[in-house]
Design a protein around this motif. Structure first.
Motif, mmCIF file in Angstrom:
data_model
loop_
_atom_site.group_PDB
_atom_site.id
_atom_site.type_symbol
_atom_site.label_atom_id
_atom_site.label_comp_id
_atom_site.label_asym_id
_atom_site.label_seq_id
_atom_site.Cartn_x
_atom_site.Cartn_y
_atom_site.Cartn_z
ATOM 1 N N THR A 139 0.582 -1.388 0.059
ATOM 2 C CA THR A 139 0.401 0.009 0.257
ATOM 3 C C THR A 139 0.429 1.655 0.116
ATOM 4 O O THR A 139 0.612 2.332 -0.816
ATOM 5 N N LEU A 142 2.041 2.170 -3.158
ATOM 6 C CA LEU A 142 1.400 2.202 -4.721
ATOM 7 C C LEU A 142 1.044 3.757 -4.036
ATOM 8 O O LEU A 142 0.861 4.474 -4.398
ATOM 9 N N HIS A 188 -10.930 -6.892 -2.364
ATOM 10 C CA HIS A 188 -10.336 -5.281 -2.292
ATOM 11 C C HIS A 188 -8.540 -5.691 -2.946
ATOM 12 O O HIS A 188 -8.052 -4.976 -3.951
ATOM 13 N N THR A 192 -6.600 -3.534 -6.299
ATOM 14 C CA THR A 192 -5.422 -2.677 -5.705
ATOM 15 C C THR A 192 -3.645 -3.203 -6.613
ATOM 16 O O THR A 192 -3.119 -2.710 -7.152
ATOM 17 N N GLN A 195 -4.508 -2.402 -9.887
ATOM 18 C CA GLN A 195 -4.357 -0.889 -10.126
ATOM 19 C C GLN A 195 -2.874 -0.580 -10.574
ATOM 20 O O GLN A 195 -2.445 -0.389 -11.079
#
Length: 1017
Positions: A139, A142, A188, A192, A195
């Protein structure tokens, strides 16, 4: 979801292998002792300490750890952990089993287990340091990639996404056979990951590396056949590499897949890149330089800044209200595009799933598949308007003919806006005059105005946000009939009768979204410095964005305040949360009031009744009610009560967590209690609570018809029920009802102690014992008895005190607290004068002394019970208890032949009464006697039948006890393997359900069996 196995090989890098070995790509946090801990979720669940992989145990413990890691450094509620481990219907033993798994997880984590995994007031918390968890690293990388992408730093985007993708070892938690509540989190993470792939390939194209990425990009696009963004990038890369035919073939492949699997056409971005390939658009060949284009190859559509709009002449009779000037014949009247969206809520956070759903509907409308209407509904303060406005801003360029916003004032101090006047406003906004001309009059009738609005909107792409609607009647005339328009309607009512299949209910925020919003409002440093204060604030705000934004405003105005200071003001013993949750014009109480007052002051009798139901439920806050007890509280029929409760659900003043089950949101409960004290007299409040307590007392009392009591029955209430009582078809359903209503029964005991009928408290507690005989080990029944005993003592209730001591004594005996058992029963014996009561208590004293191995005293009390029983001529149920207690005493004295006769007699009496629990206990004791008599076949026939009954009714402690008896019996007949199996089963059962005395006894029996086996060998 497809597991990830291939490698991404960007230019200038060694490659991003996604196998298990890449766990080492995580930045490891080093402790002072030189060891390291690493937790991996991006693939099969893995925990490493240094080079050693830690064993985690079975699927349930792995699901527990996964749920804690997905909320690392944040408390996870027990209900959330149960959902992750068992789904929506956890077993009755879930809580005990959960704690057992927690203990084993602590041990699995080694020396750090206790410090890492701890209990908080809000749930369990697993502490993870920076660099220890792959999801956190993923995370963070990103986030850096996103920031670089915003500033168009493509080298940094490529570098950060490459590092993030290196952490991916496959589908998250792929080793868990059932994800239950974790499935949303896994989806999720997979989204992600997609993405990250998009941003990585986008950066590579922007850096001119289109030839190098085609093989890997093609593989990913092939795996995700419906993910249009990857196909846009693939088509762009192919075309830039001089492979136009393959680019067109790639478009045809995704077009066919979308049509066959979803029945839809390609989206705007795919169509746009396809057109550019067909027309050999030079912009797609090189890098994009236009300031308004962010996608590779200039794939973004440019929004128009204005349009030419012609309003057709009104049809029908003229009216009296003016609209715009009429254009000259043969000329169109050019007007400015309406742009009425209010400013966005600052620091909009969370709601990503709902936002995606909402944007998808708007996109479909903008692509010509319209018109589309979507309702966003929820309680006041839950963030409906903020979500609607945020989505409208995100997609405003897709509606170049304008964006209109109207506050319909459905809930508030002022009256709702009239549809007739709203139509005039809309038509005027769509036809603002820019030059002088003759005046065109609006129609008089509302229906004619609605028809004119549909005509005006027919060929336009306009976004309407109709905020704060009261009901569907207010909205229906404002909806377009054809065209590519989109409408977002927000309301505190459900609006299920609107002509749309797109209903988006908005629930309170989850804990992760709440923390993200609080962090955004007051800064991560402030939250990290006082995590306990932050968690208390989140608990007080109960997931309501409005409450959190008020907290943010107050903290911003008081930078010197630690979070704990404000948390103290929100505590139950503070000035009151609703008072504290106010800042300027933002006030939670006022928001709730607008919903409640709309019902209370309504012209409709049903709505006024619903307002009364709302404030009465506030007297029972925190509990889940069904129509039966609600009918008693409201003094209405169950059907009427259900309609009122459903009306409150439709108004989002009440939640329905399960069919025909209703509860108040935490903050609404506080407001409802305020309204009850303001709008109901003390007599009305007392009467409502009394009706509800009486209903529960009679309902629990009626369970005796199925859950047959042993011994003497407590005195009946002998009062007509204030509403129909539940009908219990069988023992299983009766036990399920008791289990479901336990919290309400506890609340009824508490309320009874404060009301005009304190005797209801002890009646509820003693009648519930029919259920508690099979579930006493959970501890709730004992808590209820203790609470009721305190109430009886306060009111000097001799009868209530006597019955409560009797059942407390029995409870202590079942828990093997024999000294307390005997003391409570002796105290109870002194409070009764009638022979039947004394006989029953002597029976229980005999059982207690039997369990303590005190055969002489057991026989004394058994004989006393028998004499008193004959004297009283008591009911057959007491006969069975007397005979059973005599049999127990004889068995303890070693007089097995006499004990067998008494057990056989008692067994016949229990079977005749249909008392399953007492039948099984007698069978287990009879089996033990047969062991003593050396009758192998008879012993196991009785023991197996007892075990089947205990399993069916869910008496866990008796199951463990019977398994120990089976083990002893096998050992007596030198059946050592079977003996060991049975005692190990008892140990496992006792460990899982925290049955301390049985666990100790089972270990002692195991030691004895192993010693005897060794000696015999």
């Amino acid at each position: 979801m497809t597991p990830v196995r291939n490698m991404i090989k960007p230019a200038g890098l060694l490659g991003l292998g996604l196998g298990e070995a890449n766990a080492g790509a995580v930045t490891i946090w080093l402790r002072g002792d030189g060891k390291s801990m690493w937790f991996g979720l991006l693939g099969p669940l893995s925990v490493r300490e240094g080079d050693r992989v830690l064993p985690l145990g079975g699927p349930k413990r792995r699901a527990l750890l996964a749920a804690l890691l997905l909320q690392a450094n944040r408390p996870v509620s027990l209900s959330g952990l149960q959902s992750a481990m068992w789904g929506e219907e956890p077993p009755a033993t879930a809580v005990a089993s959960l704690y057992n798994h927690v203990g084993r997880l602590r041990r699995a984590l080694g020396a750090e287990g206790t410090s890492r995994l701890s209990s908080t007031p809000h749930g369990l918390l697993l502490r993870v340091a920076e660099g220890e968890l792959d999801v956190q690293e993923f995370t963070a990388l990103l986030a850096r990639a996103h920031a670089a992408r915003v500033r168009r730093g493509w080298q940094d985007v490529s570098r950060h996404t490459s590092a993030a993708l290196a952490l991916w070892r496959g589908q998250p938690l792929s080793d868990l056979p059932e994800l239950h509540a974790l499935e949303v989190e896994v989806r999720h993470l997979c989204q992600t990951h997609l993405q990250a792939l998009e941003w990585y390939f986008e950066a590579e194209l922007q850096l001119g590396r289109h030839v190098e990425v085609i093989p890997e990009l093609g593989r990913w696009a092939g795996r995700h056949r419906l993910h249009e963004a990857l196909h846009v990038l693939l088509i762009t890369a192919l075309y830039r590499s001089g492979r136009q035919a393959e680019a067109l073939e790639a478009f045809e492949t995704v077009r066919t897949a979308l049509a066959e699997e979803l029945g839809v056409d390609p989206g705007a971005a795919l169509r746009h890149v396809h057109l550019r390939v067909l027309t050999a658009d030079p912009l797609i060949v090189g890098r994009s330089t236009a300031a308004d284009e962010t996608a590779p190859g200039a794939l973004a559509l440019t929004a128009r800044s204005g349009v030419s709009l012609t309003i057709p002449a009104a049809v029908g009779a003229g009216g009296t209200e003016e609209t715009s000037a009429q254009p000259e014949p043969g000329r169109q009247h050019t007007v400015p595009v309406p742009a009425q969206l209010p400013a966005e809520t600052p620091l909009f956070t969370g709601r990503q799933s709902e936002l995606r759903r909402l944007c998808k509907v708007l996109e479909q409308a903008a692509n010509g598949d319209g018109p589309h209407v979507v309702t966003v509904t929820g309680m006041g303060g839950v963030g409906k308007s903020a979500l609607a406005v945020h989505a409208a801003h995100l997609l405003r360029d897709r509606f170049p003919d304008g964006q209109l916003h109207l506050d319909l004032r459905g809930f508030g101090a002022s009256a709702p806006r009239e549809t007739h006047e709203v139509l005039a406003s809309l038509l005027a906004d769509l036809h603002t005059a820019t030059s002088s001309a003759s005046v065109r009059l609006l129609p008089d009738h509302t229906d004619d105005r609605a028809a004119l609005l549909r005509t005006v909107l027919a060929d336009r792409r306009i976004l309407l946000v109709l905020d704060n609607a009261r009901d569907s009647a207010q909205v229906l005339p404002l909806l377009p009939g054809t065209g590519a328009c989109a409408v977002i309607v927000t309301s505190r009512n459900t609006l299920t009768d609107l002509p749309t299949a797109e209903h988006l209910p908005l629930a309170p925020m989850d804990i992760e979204e709440q923390r993200a919003l609080l962090t955004a409002l007051c800064g991560s440093d402030r939250v990290d410095q006082d995590l306990d204060g932050a968690l208390r604030i989140l608990a007080a705000c109960a997931g309501l964005p409005l409450a959190l934004r008020i907290i943010g405003a107050r903290l911003a105005a008081r930078p010197a305040w630690p979070l704990a200071t404000l948390a103290d003001r929100l505590a139950p013993d503070g000035p009151g949360r609703l008072t504290a949750l106010a800042a300027g014009q933002l006030e939670v109480r006022a928001t709730f009031a607008s919903s409640y007052l709309a019902l209370r002051d309504s012209d409709q009798h049903t709505e006024r009744e619903a307002a009364r139901a709302f404030r009465l439920v506030g007297l029972w806050s925190g509990q889940v009610l069904s129509p039966g007890p609600a009918a008693a509280m409201f003094d209405r029929t169950p059907d009427e009560a259900e309609r009122l409760l459903e009306r409150l659900v439709d108004s989002h003043l009440l939640e329905s967590p399960a069919p025909l089950r209703y509860r108040l949101h935490d903050l609404l409960a506080e407001y409802a209690a305020e309204r009850a004290h303001a709008d109901e007299t003390a007599q009305e409040r007392e009467a409502a609570l009394l009706r509800l307590c009486v209903w529960y007392a009679l309902a629990v009392e009626s369970t005796r018809t199925i859950l047959r009591e042993t011994g003497q029955l407590p005195p009946r209430l002998n009062q007509a029920p204030p509403a129909p009582l539940p009908i219990f078809a069988d023992e299983t359903r009766t036990l399920a009802w008791c289990r479901q209503e336990l919290t309400n029964i506890g609340e009824a005991i508490r309320q009874a102690g404060q009301g005009p009928r304190p005797d209801l408290a002890w009646r509820l507690a003693v009648w519930l014992f029919g259920y508690m005989r099979t579930s006493w080990w959970a501890g709730q029944g004992e808590d209820f008895l203790d609470q009721a005993l305190r109430i009886a003592d306060q009111h000097h209730d001799r009868l209530g005190r006597g019955w409560l001591l009797r059942y407390l004594g029995i409870t202590h005996g079942m828990a093997r607290r024999l000294d307390k058992c005997v003391q409570a029963l002796q105290d109870a014996l002194a409070l009764f004068d009638d022979p039947e009561s004394k006989a029953s208590i002597h029976c229980n004293l005999s059982v207690a002394h039997t369990a303590a191995g005190q055969a002489d005293q057991a026989l004394v009390h058994a004989r006393a019970a028998f004499d008193l029983h004959r004297q009283a001529g008591s009911a057959p149920r007491l006969t069975a208890l007397v005979v059973s207690s005599m049999a127990d005493a004889l068995r303890t004295a070693g007089r097995h032949t006499e004990a067998e006769d008494h057990y056989e007699a008692a067994l016949a009496l229990w079977r005749e009464r249909g008392d399953a629990n007492s039948t099984a206990i007698t069978l287990s004791n009879l089996g033990d006697v047969m062991r003593g008599l050396g009758r192998h076949q008879d012993a196991f026939a009785a023991l197996y039948e007892a075990q089947d009954i205990f399993e069916r009714i869910g008496n866990i402690s008796a199951m463990a006890d019977n398994l120990i008896t089976m083990a002893r019996t096998h050992a007596d007949f030198s059946e050592w393997p079977q003996a060991r199996i049975r005692v190990l089963q008892a140990i496992d059962l006792a460990e899982r359900h925290h049955l301390g005395p049985w666990l100790s006894e089972a270990h002692e029996v195991l030691t004895t069996i192993e010693s005897a086996h060794a000696a015999e060998s």
